[in-house]
Write a protein that holds these residues in place. Structure first.
Motif, PDB file in Angstrom:
ATOM      1  N   ASN A   6       0.818  -1.212   0.000  1.00 33.50           N
ATOM      2  CA  ASN A   6       0.000   0.000   0.000  1.00 33.50           C
ATOM      3  C   ASN A   6       0.853   1.264   0.000  1.00 33.50           C
ATOM      4  OD1 ASN A   6       0.995   0.250   2.598  1.00 33.50           O
ATOM      5  ND2 ASN A   6      -0.999   0.341   3.607  1.00 33.50           N
ATOM      6  N   ARG A 122       3.163   1.301  14.834  1.00 32.28           N
ATOM      7  CA  ARG A 122       1.872   1.891  14.459  1.00 32.28           C
ATOM      8  C   ARG A 122       1.345   2.782  15.581  1.00 32.28           C
ATOM      9  NH1 ARG A 122      -0.081  -3.709  13.076  1.00 32.28           N
ATOM     10  NH2 ARG A 122       0.143  -4.001  10.819  1.00 32.28           N
ATOM     11  N   LYS A 126       0.404   6.721  15.390  1.00 33.61           N
ATOM     12  CA  LYS A 126      -0.948   7.220  15.657  1.00 33.61           C
ATOM     13  C   LYS A 126      -0.955   8.294  16.728  1.00 33.61           C
ATOM     14  CE  LYS A 126      -3.459   3.080  14.185  1.00 33.61           C
ATOM     15  NZ  LYS A 126      -4.321   1.939  14.618  1.00 33.61           N
ATOM     16  N   ARG A 134       1.531  12.428   5.835  1.00 35.03           N
ATOM     17  CA  ARG A 134       1.048  11.055   5.856  1.00 35.03           C
ATOM     18  C   ARG A 134       1.880  10.267   6.871  1.00 35.03           C
ATOM     19  NH1 ARG A 134      -0.122   9.689  -0.544  1.00 35.03           N
ATOM     20  NH2 ARG A 134      -1.021  11.729  -1.044  1.00 35.03           N
ATOM     21  N   HIS A 200       1.413   2.513   5.742  1.00 29.86           N
ATOM     22  CA  HIS A 200       0.643   3.736   6.002  1.00 29.86           C
ATOM     23  C   HIS A 200      -0.234   3.515   7.226  1.00 29.86           C
ATOM     24  CE1 HIS A 200       1.668   6.181   2.529  1.00 29.86           C
ATOM     25  NE2 HIS A 200       1.559   5.121   1.768  1.00 29.86           N
ATOM     26  N   ALA A 202      -3.463   5.174   9.453  1.00 28.65           N
ATOM     27  CA  ALA A 202      -4.565   6.135   9.398  1.00 28.65           C
ATOM     28  C   ALA A 202      -4.511   7.072  10.586  1.00 28.65           C
ATOM     29  CB  ALA A 202      -5.886   5.389   9.372  1.00 28.65           C
TER      30      ALA A 202
END
Length: 202
Positions: A6, A122, A126, A134, A200, A202
Motif C-alpha cells: 500500500n 503503528r 498514531k 502522511r 501507512h 490512518a
C-alpha cells in the motif's frame, strides 16, 4: 526484493534503501553491515535512500504526541517529543515512526514477533500529531540464526522471505547479500541480511 503493497508511491525509496544496504556492506569490504547496529543506524540508511530518491529528510525532529487520557479531561494530554523522521518527496510530506526487530530465522515465533514490533510502531505513529503529513510505521528486521545452520542457511532464508512476502498490505523490502550471509558476531550468531516493513497508518 521490493513489494510496494500500500506504499506504491515509495517504491523508488525502497529500492534505493536496498541499494544503500548493499553499498554500505560493500564499502566495508563485506566485513561489516549497517543492520548490525540497531534502529538509529537503520533510520540513517533509510534517510539516505530518501535523499537518493530526490527527497529531503529531518531526523529526531520536534513533534507533538498524544498521551493517555487524563482523568476528567475531554481530550488526551499532549506533550512535545522527538519524531523518528519527517521527509518530503515529490511534493508529499511524511512522518515516520520506526522500530527494530531481531527475530530468529527459524521457527514460527519470529514472524509473530515482527507483528508485535510493527504494532508498537503503528501506535507511535498514531499518537503523533499530523499537520498534513502522511503517517508511516516501519520495522527494520535483522533476523538471526546460530552459525550451526550455515550449511542450510540458503534454504532457511528462502522460507523466511516467503513468509515475509505474505505480509499485507504493508510494503516490504529485503536484501541478503551473498557475501554477508556468513558474517558472525561474538556470540556465534549470523545476521545475514535485513528486511523492512513500511505501512501507512490512518
Amino acid at each position: 526484493g521490493v513489494l510496494p503493497g500500500n506504499a506504491k508511491g515509495l517504491t523508488e525509496v525502497l529500492w534505493e534503501w536496498v541499494v544503500t544496504q548493499e553499498r554500505t556492506a560493500r564499502v566495508m569490504e563485506w566485513e561489516d553491515a549497517p543492520w548490525w547496529y540497531g534502529e538509529r543506524c537503520s533510520l540513517a540508511s533509510f534517510a539516505g535512500a530518501v535523499w537518493r530518491a530526490g527527497g529531503v529528510v529531518l531526523e529526531e525532529h520536534l513533534v507533538e504526541k498524544r498521551q493517555g487520557t487524563q482523568l476528567g479531561a475531554r481530550k488526551s494530554a499532549r506533550r512535545y517529543g522527538r519524531g523518528d523522521m519527517y521527509f518530503t518527496l515529490h511534493g508529499r510530506d511524511f512522518m515516520l515512526e520506526a522500530k527494530m526487530a531481531w527475530p530468529n530465522l527459524r521457527g514460527s515465533q519470529g514472524h509473530s514477533q515482527i507483528g508485535t514490533v510493527l504494532d508498537s510502531a503503528r501506535a507511535d505513529a498514531k499518537r503523533t500529531r499530523s499537520f498534513g503529513e502522511r503517517k508511516l510505521a516501519a520495522v527494520f528486521i535483522a533476523p538471526r540464526a546460530p552459525v550451526s545452520v550455515s550449511p542450510r542457511l540458503d534454504s532457511i532464508l528462502e522460507e523466511w522471505i516467503r513468509k515475509l512476502r505474505t505480509i499485507k498490505p504493508g510494503a516490504i523490502a529485503w536484501i541478503f547479500p551473498e557475501k554477508t550471509r556468513l558474517l558472525e558476531d561474538d556470540d556465534g550468531l549470523l545476521y545475514p541480511g535485513v528486511g523492512l516493513i513500511l505501512e501507512h497508518v490512518a
